[in-house]
Design an enzyme around this catalytic site. Structure first.
Site, PDB file in Angstrom:
ATOM      1  N   PHE A 139       0.785  -1.399   0.029  1.00  0.00           N
ATOM      2  CA  PHE A 139      -0.065   0.091  -0.104  1.00  0.00           C
ATOM      3  C   PHE A 139       0.828   1.330   0.187  1.00  0.00           C
ATOM      4  CE2 PHE A 139      -2.278   3.626   1.911  1.00  0.00           C
ATOM      5  CZ  PHE A 139      -3.247   3.532   1.175  1.00  0.00           C
ATOM      6  N   ASP A 224       9.393   2.671   1.281  1.00  0.00           N
ATOM      7  CA  ASP A 224       8.229   3.499   1.688  1.00  0.00           C
ATOM      8  C   ASP A 224       8.011   3.358   3.207  1.00  0.00           C
ATOM      9  OD1 ASP A 224       5.932   4.724   2.266  1.00  0.00           O
ATOM     10  OD2 ASP A 224       4.736   3.754   0.615  1.00  0.00           O
ATOM     11  N   LYS A 253       2.717  10.418   7.784  1.00  0.00           N
ATOM     12  CA  LYS A 253       2.041   9.924   8.977  1.00  0.00           C
ATOM     13  C   LYS A 253       2.666  10.786  10.511  1.00  0.00           C
ATOM     14  CE  LYS A 253      -0.731   6.237   7.524  1.00  0.00           C
ATOM     15  NZ  LYS A 253      -0.085   5.288   6.452  1.00  0.00           N
TER      16      LYS A 253
HETATM   17  C1  LIG Z   1      -0.446   5.652   5.056  1.00  0.00           C
HETATM   18  C2  LIG Z   1       0.532   5.049   3.853  1.00  0.00           C
HETATM   19  C3  LIG Z   1       0.606   5.982   2.778  1.00  0.00           C
HETATM   20  C4  LIG Z   1      -0.327   7.161   2.312  1.00  0.00           C
HETATM   21  O1  LIG Z   1      -0.122   7.890   3.168  1.00  0.00           O
HETATM   22  P1  LIG Z   1      -1.113   9.273   3.187  1.00  0.00           P
HETATM   23  O2  LIG Z   1      -1.052  10.546   4.204  1.00  0.00           O
HETATM   24  O3  LIG Z   1      -2.659   8.424   3.549  1.00  0.00           O
HETATM   25  O4  LIG Z   1      -1.525   9.826   1.786  1.00  0.00           O
HETATM   26  C5  LIG Z   1       1.637   5.340   1.953  1.00  0.00           C
HETATM   27  N1  LIG Z   1       2.599   4.441   2.282  1.00  0.00           N
HETATM   28  C6  LIG Z   1       2.472   3.886   3.465  1.00  0.00           C
HETATM   29  C7  LIG Z   1       3.446   2.720   3.747  1.00  0.00           C
HETATM   30  C8  LIG Z   1       1.305   3.897   4.198  1.00  0.00           C
HETATM   31  O5  LIG Z   1       1.432   3.309   5.555  1.00  0.00           O
END
Ligand SMILES: *Cc1c(COP(=O)(O)O)cnc(C)c1O
Length: 404
Positions: A139, A224, A253
């Site tokens: 994700f 990520d 986050k």
């Molecule tokens: C939450 C998340 C995203 C997206 O972040 P948003 O602030 O919702 O755009 C991308 N990568 C990972 C691993 C995430 O957990």
């Protein structure tokens, strides 16, 4: 249902786009690891708004910093200098070993930036590298680029066609990764711990295969760390903990502790390929967001939070494993530090309302997983209190659901 709850629900039903299936709770106040709803009921927050409220709620230092900044100067755009972006970039560089930062406003935007910078790198070098390798279960966010490297067909299908050239490989399958990465690969993108995918850490063997593949083909690695980064696992970044050397890291986050901010962290090599005007953001890295992030990093680095997370993490692991042994519906416990998933033998959706009824906030991800992302400041006593409530919720679900 209270009138406040009913009114809030009715108004949203009329005017807010219905993209979220919300739990029927209206939170109005928080303090530390606790949340309070419109009726004054107290909840222990083991989710921190999906890993965002790293310092808990209404943290006095963070609240003071934001208020002070709002009374001084919030935003000037990236047409001018302000004193805080460089300071924040330097802190992130020290934490990540990646010397440069590009600031944006969310995790998805951080991923977008990383994907664009990877493309730009190969464009500058005059090499055609049309492919990006991503992992099953990934994700990375909901914008088009981030969605293109997100594997869930439910998120993807309504919006196709997405970016061309993305290939998905099973996570933790070194042979499949080796077979997929070539001199056509611009970048591999991976979460060191798949968060939305159900709290699934990459194995050291798979991490070694990634490092190897990058070394042999020149492909860039994008880690990520939007969910796993900035102390969540007890390490500044989990990629380094499993031996990865990413060229790009996306963060978001927890970075602003609740104020929206994201960043792409960039190696010198990739940074050299970027020119003025290649990418930008109106809000990205404004004074308010940077001030909040500096406050979060102060606590994380100077405030001894990393060592604290390691300590309470070992405590949670012990408690969760004991809890799993006592509940036949729990199949597996995965995670580290303050990111944990309980894999159930069934859909985990009923656990969320059962937990709310017991006064504890958790969520469900990847259908069968109960996910915990508590505020990083949580104490062992607070964890014990929250886990006791979760224990009672699991017992309820077991009693109601019978065998899977
Ligand atoms: C939450 C998340 C995203 C997206 O972040 P948003 O602030 O919702 O755009 C991308 N990568 C990972 C691993 C995430 O957990």
């Amino acid at each position: 249902m209270t009138t406040v709850m009913a009114d809030v629900q009715a108004l949203e039903a009329r005017h807010v786009l219905q993209t979220y299936r919300r739990a029927p709770v209206t939170f109005v106040r928080g303090a530390g690891v606790r949340l309070y709803d419109a009726e004054g009921r107290e909840y222990l927050d083991l989710l921190s708004g999906i890993g965002v409220a790293a310092l808990g709620h209404a943290h006095p230092g963070l609240a003071r910093a934001i208020a002070e900044q709002a009374q001084t100067l919030m935003h000037t755009s990236n047409l001018f200098y302000h004193p805080l972006q460089g300071q924040l970039a330097e802190r992130l560089a020290n934490l990540s070993d990646l010397p440069r930062a590009f600031f944006c406003n969310s995790g998805a935007e951080a991923v977008e930036a990383c994907l664009k910078f990877a493309r730009r790198y190969w464009y500058t070098r005059g090499e055609s590298r049309p492919e990006i390798i991503a992992l099953d279960g990934s994700f990375h966010g909901r914008t088009f680029g981030a969605l293109s490297v997100t594997s869930d067909p439910h998120y993807r299908a309504p919006f196709e066609p997405l970016l061309a050239g993305v290939r998905f490989v099973p996570a933790n399958d070194p042979a499949a990764l080796r077979a997929a990465v070539s001199h056509s690969t611009a970048a591999i993108i991976a979460e060191p711990i798949q968060g939305e995918g159900g709290v699934r850490p990459l194995t050291p063997a798979f991490a070694a295969a990634i490092t190897d593949a990058c070394h042999h083909t020149g492909a860039l690695l994008i880690a990520d760390e939007v969910q796993s980064g900035l102390g969540r696992t007890g390490y500044p970044f989990y990629s380094a903990a499993i031996g990865l050397k990413p060229h790009l890291i996306s963060v978001g986050k927890a970075l602003g502790g609740g104020v929206p901010i994201g960043a792409a962290l960039i190696s010198e090599d990739v940074a050299h390929a970027i020119s003025f005007g290649d990418h930008g953001s109106t809000y990205g890295g404004n004074l308010l967001a940077c001030r909040a992030a500096l406050c979060v990093l102060d606590e994380l680095i100077g405030g001894g939070l990393l060592a604290h997370i390691g300590r309470v993490g070992r405590h949670v692991e012990h408690r969760l494993k004991k809890m799993a042994a006592a509940h036949p519906i729990v199949r597996e416990v995965r995670g580290g530090g303050l990111i944990w998933g309980l894999e159930l033998d069934r859909d985990a959706a009923p656990v969320v309302p059962a937990a709310l009824a017991q006064g504890v906030v958790v969520n469900r991800t990847a259908e069968t997983v109960v996910r915990l992302l508590p505020p990083l400041i949580i104490t062992t006593d607070e964890l014990d209190e929250g886990l006791a409530r979760l224990d009672a919720a699991l017992a309820r679900v077991e009693a109601d659901g019978g065998p899977a």
